[in-house]
Design a protein around this motif. Structure first.
Motif, PDB file in Angstrom:
ATOM      1  N   THR A 167     -66.163  -2.756 -21.286  1.00 16.03           N
ATOM      2  CA  THR A 167     -66.050  -2.202 -19.933  1.00 16.03           C
ATOM      3  C   THR A 167     -65.448  -3.266 -19.005  1.00 16.03           C
ATOM      4  OG1 THR A 167     -68.416  -2.603 -19.494  1.00 16.03           O
ATOM      5  CG2 THR A 167     -67.791  -0.408 -20.221  1.00 16.03           C
ATOM      6  N   ASP A 168     -66.202  -3.832 -18.104  1.00 17.34           N
ATOM      7  CA  ASP A 168     -65.574  -4.728 -17.123  1.00 17.34           C
ATOM      8  C   ASP A 168     -65.807  -6.204 -17.385  1.00 17.34           C
ATOM      9  OD1 ASP A 168     -68.244  -4.682 -16.489  1.00 17.34           O
ATOM     10  OD2 ASP A 168     -67.952  -4.427 -14.332  1.00 17.34           O
ATOM     11  N   GLY A 169     -66.295  -6.558 -18.570  1.00 24.18           N
ATOM     12  CA  GLY A 169     -66.445  -7.970 -18.906  1.00 24.18           C
ATOM     13  C   GLY A 169     -65.121  -8.569 -19.343  1.00 24.18           C
ATOM     14  N   ALA A 170     -65.078  -9.903 -19.424  1.00 21.68           N
ATOM     15  CA  ALA A 170     -63.834 -10.596 -19.772  1.00 21.68           C
ATOM     16  C   ALA A 170     -63.696 -10.817 -21.273  1.00 21.68           C
ATOM     17  CB  ALA A 170     -63.790 -11.942 -19.055  1.00 21.68           C
ATOM     18  N   ASP A 171     -64.807 -10.837 -21.993  1.00 23.81           N
ATOM     19  CA  ASP A 171     -64.773 -11.285 -23.386  1.00 23.81           C
ATOM     20  C   ASP A 171     -65.236 -10.193 -24.354  1.00 23.81           C
ATOM     21  OD1 ASP A 171     -63.925 -14.058 -22.921  1.00 23.81           O
ATOM     22  OD2 ASP A 171     -65.818 -14.196 -21.826  1.00 23.81           O
ATOM     23  N   SER A 172     -64.839 -10.365 -25.616  1.00 21.97           N
ATOM     24  CA  SER A 172     -65.123  -9.347 -26.629  1.00 21.97           C
ATOM     25  C   SER A 172     -66.603  -9.333 -26.991  1.00 21.97           C
ATOM     26  CB  SER A 172     -64.301  -9.632 -27.884  1.00 21.97           C
ATOM     27  OG  SER A 172     -64.794 -10.817 -28.501  1.00 21.97           O
ATOM     28  N   ILE A 173     -67.014  -8.282 -27.649  1.00 23.64           N
ATOM     29  CA  ILE A 173     -68.408  -8.178 -28.102  1.00 23.64           C
ATOM     30  C   ILE A 173     -68.764  -9.334 -29.046  1.00 23.64           C
ATOM     31  CG2 ILE A 173     -70.003  -6.748 -29.459  1.00 23.64           C
ATOM     32  CD1 ILE A 173     -68.656  -4.265 -28.212  1.00 23.64           C
ATOM     33  N   ASP A 206     -73.150  -2.654 -21.678  1.00 22.63           N
ATOM     34  CA  ASP A 206     -71.915  -2.249 -21.006  1.00 22.63           C
ATOM     35  C   ASP A 206     -72.121  -0.972 -20.186  1.00 22.63           C
ATOM     36  OD1 ASP A 206     -69.568  -3.959 -21.166  1.00 22.63           O
ATOM     37  OD2 ASP A 206     -69.949  -3.941 -23.328  1.00 22.63           O
ATOM     38  N   HIS A 207     -71.185  -0.741 -19.259  1.00 25.44           N
ATOM     39  CA  HIS A 207     -71.324   0.361 -18.296  1.00 25.44           C
ATOM     40  C   HIS A 207     -70.996   1.710 -18.919  1.00 25.44           C
ATOM     41  CE1 HIS A 207     -71.734  -2.241 -14.769  1.00 25.44           C
ATOM     42  NE2 HIS A 207     -70.803  -3.011 -15.305  1.00 25.44           N
ATOM     43  N   VAL A 208     -71.937   2.622 -18.849  1.00 29.54           N
ATOM     44  CA  VAL A 208     -71.689   3.981 -19.353  1.00 29.54           C
ATOM     45  C   VAL A 208     -71.536   4.936 -18.170  1.00 29.54           C
ATOM     46  CG1 VAL A 208     -74.163   4.503 -19.518  1.00 29.54           C
ATOM     47  CG2 VAL A 208     -72.546   5.801 -20.909  1.00 29.54           C
ATOM     48  N   ARG A 209     -70.671   5.931 -18.358  1.00 34.02           N
ATOM     49  CA  ARG A 209     -70.537   7.036 -17.408  1.00 34.02           C
ATOM     50  C   ARG A 209     -70.575   8.331 -18.207  1.00 34.02           C
ATOM     51  NH1 ARG A 209     -67.614   4.671 -12.835  1.00 34.02           N
ATOM     52  NH2 ARG A 209     -66.931   2.643 -13.491  1.00 34.02           N
ATOM     53  N   ARG A 241     -76.137 -12.735 -36.007  1.00 25.69           N
ATOM     54  CA  ARG A 241     -75.929 -14.103 -35.528  1.00 25.69           C
ATOM     55  C   ARG A 241     -77.206 -14.901 -35.765  1.00 25.69           C
ATOM     56  NH1 ARG A 241     -71.624 -12.175 -35.183  1.00 25.69           N
ATOM     57  NH2 ARG A 241     -69.946 -12.509 -33.673  1.00 25.69           N
ATOM     58  N   GLY A 242     -77.359 -15.446 -36.952  1.00 30.50           N
ATOM     59  CA  GLY A 242     -78.540 -16.238 -37.254  1.00 30.50           C
ATOM     60  C   GLY A 242     -79.811 -15.452 -36.977  1.00 30.50           C
ATOM     61  N   ASP A 243     -80.755 -16.089 -36.267  1.00 30.53           N
ATOM     62  CA  ASP A 243     -82.040 -15.438 -35.952  1.00 30.53           C
ATOM     63  C   ASP A 243     -82.001 -14.672 -34.643  1.00 30.53           C
ATOM     64  OD1 ASP A 243     -83.198 -16.419 -38.240  1.00 30.53           O
ATOM     65  OD2 ASP A 243     -83.925 -18.253 -37.265  1.00 30.53           O
ATOM     66  N   LEU A 244     -80.840 -14.609 -34.024  1.00 30.45           N
ATOM     67  CA  LEU A 244     -80.742 -13.934 -32.730  1.00 30.45           C
ATOM     68  C   LEU A 244     -81.138 -12.460 -32.858  1.00 30.45           C
ATOM     69  CD1 LEU A 244     -79.818 -14.097 -29.728  1.00 30.45           C
ATOM     70  CD2 LEU A 244     -77.498 -13.561 -30.531  1.00 30.45           C
ATOM     71  N   ASP A 245     -82.075 -12.054 -31.998  1.00 39.09           N
ATOM     72  CA  ASP A 245     -82.538 -10.659 -31.958  1.00 39.09           C
ATOM     73  C   ASP A 245     -81.594  -9.903 -31.020  1.00 39.09           C
ATOM     74  OD1 ASP A 245     -83.848  -8.277 -31.558  1.00 39.09           O
ATOM     75  OD2 ASP A 245     -85.808  -9.179 -31.179  1.00 39.09           O
ATOM     76  N   ILE A 246     -80.754  -9.050 -31.601  1.00 37.04           N
ATOM     77  CA  ILE A 246     -79.695  -8.388 -30.830  1.00 37.04           C
ATOM     78  C   ILE A 246     -80.115  -6.957 -30.494  1.00 37.04           C
ATOM     79  CG2 ILE A 246     -77.287  -7.615 -30.864  1.00 37.04           C
ATOM     80  CD1 ILE A 246     -76.697  -9.997 -32.744  1.00 37.04           C
ATOM     81  N   ARG A 247     -80.055  -6.626 -29.211  1.00 37.24           N
ATOM     82  CA  ARG A 247     -80.446  -5.286 -28.756  1.00 37.24           C
ATOM     83  C   ARG A 247     -79.228  -4.558 -28.198  1.00 37.24           C
ATOM     84  NH1 ARG A 247     -86.183  -5.696 -27.881  1.00 37.24           N
ATOM     85  NH2 ARG A 247     -86.820  -7.358 -29.281  1.00 37.24           N
ATOM     86  N   CYS A 248     -79.188  -3.264 -28.453  1.00 32.04           N
ATOM     87  CA  CYS A 248     -78.072  -2.443 -27.997  1.00 32.04           C
ATOM     88  C   CYS A 248     -78.502  -1.602 -26.802  1.00 32.04           C
ATOM     89  CB  CYS A 248     -77.599  -1.538 -29.131  1.00 32.04           C
ATOM     90  SG  CYS A 248     -76.141  -0.570 -28.705  1.00 32.04           S
ATOM     91  N   GLY A 249     -77.912  -1.903 -25.665  1.00 30.66           N
ATOM     92  CA  GLY A 249     -78.232  -1.148 -24.458  1.00 30.66           C
ATOM     93  C   GLY A 249     -76.976  -0.677 -23.755  1.00 30.66           C
ATOM     94  N   LEU A 250     -77.163  -0.006 -22.641  1.00 30.86           N
ATOM     95  CA  LEU A 250     -76.075   0.379 -21.745  1.00 30.86           C
ATOM     96  C   LEU A 250     -76.614   0.316 -20.323  1.00 30.86           C
ATOM     97  CD1 LEU A 250     -74.657   3.554 -23.581  1.00 30.86           C
ATOM     98  CD2 LEU A 250     -73.417   1.389 -23.272  1.00 30.86           C
ATOM     99  N   GLU A 251     -75.699   0.244 -19.362  1.00 29.70           N
ATOM    100  CA  GLU A 251     -76.087   0.278 -17.951  1.00 29.70           C
ATOM    101  C   GLU A 251     -75.522   1.546 -17.328  1.00 29.70           C
ATOM    102  OE1 GLU A 251     -74.650  -3.021 -15.572  1.00 29.70           O
ATOM    103  OE2 GLU A 251     -75.929  -2.456 -13.882  1.00 29.70           O
ATOM    104  N   THR A 252     -76.386   2.337 -16.729  1.00 22.83           N
ATOM    105  CA  THR A 252     -75.944   3.580 -16.105  1.00 22.83           C
ATOM    106  C   THR A 252     -76.301   3.588 -14.628  1.00 22.83           C
ATOM    107  OG1 THR A 252     -75.992   6.000 -16.257  1.00 22.83           O
ATOM    108  CG2 THR A 252     -78.073   4.886 -16.553  1.00 22.83           C
TER     109      THR A 252
END
Ligand SMILES: [Zn+2]
Ligand SMILES: [Zn+2]
Length: 256
Positions: free
Chosen positions: A18-24, A43-46, A64-75
């Motif tokens: 969405t409006d970030g500068a860098d890739s996932i 990322d921004h959802v509509r 990514r190693g032990d990193l706990d990765i969560r999948c969200g969105l911003e509405t």
């Protein structure tokens, strides 16, 4: 530990989806490099967003190693009824950020400059604007199809020429009750430096889970925090790591 983030988390970040500068993948690298334990991409959802399944697949596949990765969105909160700017069909998310990007009025979203002008002309009262914002957020918490986190609470106030002085304890308590009733949390936001310590402490004392969110839009801002730490330490607040921990059984897209 009280007042510190024993596990470092950042639940509010954006990629160039969405409006970030860098890739996932670059954002994931940055989260690992920053020493985060929990990292959420939001990322921004509509309602019109058509890239959600692909996004969801990409985030779920990240390791990514032990990193706990969560999948969200911003509405976005749309109105006082708490309707959210979401498509009908959504992949299964770990959490959903609810944001006051525009003023969620009774008949739909209004730009903050419009509301500011109405306030200046005496067509609206500040007290009513705050009350509507609280009502929209309370109702939005109940309508969220995934564990909700209230994003940058009250960031809209300065844009409308208001501040938190009109936010009463009763407003905060109504918000707290809605969070507790709906498994919701409230974030402390680094970018917008909100909510105030007074509000964050009152929410935390009511038992509302508090999350940390930088609102990073580039790799350099991931986990970069100063305001968050000052509010946590000053208020003796321990942030939660439990938002959306009940992972869905399937990652299949679902109707909501
Ligand atoms: Zn936002
Ligand atoms: Zn954001």
């Amino acid at each position: 530990m009280t007042g510190t983030d024993a596990l470092l988390s950042d639940w509010h970040t954006h990629s160039n989806q969405t409006d970030g500068a860098d890739s996932i993948p670059a954002m994931a690298d940055a989260a690992l490099l920053a020493g985060l334990n929990i990292w959420g991409l939001s990322d921004h959802v509509r309602a019109s967003s058509d890239w959600l399944d692909e996004y969801h697949r990409e985030v779920r596949a990240l390791r990514r190693g032990d990193l706990d990765i969560r999948c969200g969105l911003e509405t976005k909160l749309l109105n006082t009824a708490g309707d959210l700017d979401l498509p009908v069909r959504l992949p299964t998310l770990d959490y959903l950020l609810l944001a006051d990007h525009q003023f969620p009025g009774e008949s739909g979203p209004l730009g903050p400059s419009t509301v500011r002008a109405q306030l200046e002309r005496g067509e609206r009262r500040g007290e009513d604007v705050i009350a509507d914002l609280i009502t929209a957020t309370v109702n939005g918490l109940a309508k969220s199809p995934f564990p909700p986190i209230v994003a940058h609470l009250f960031s809209l106030l300065p844009k409308m020429g208001l501040d938190e002085s009109l936010v009463t304890d009763e407003h905060v308590d109504a918000l707290a009750a809605a969070c507790l009733a709906n498994g919701g949390a409230v974030e402390i936001n680094e970018k917008w430096r909100c909510p105030s310590s007074r509000v964050a402490v009152r929410l935390a004392q009511s038992g509302v889970p508090i999350t940390c969110g930088t609102d990073a839009h580039s790799v350099g801002a991931v986990a970069s925090r100063d305001y968050i730490d000052s509010v946590l330490a000053g208020g003796g607040i321990t942030p939660t790591h439990g938002v959306g921990t009940q992972q869905a059984l399937a990652d299949e897209p679902r109707l909501s």
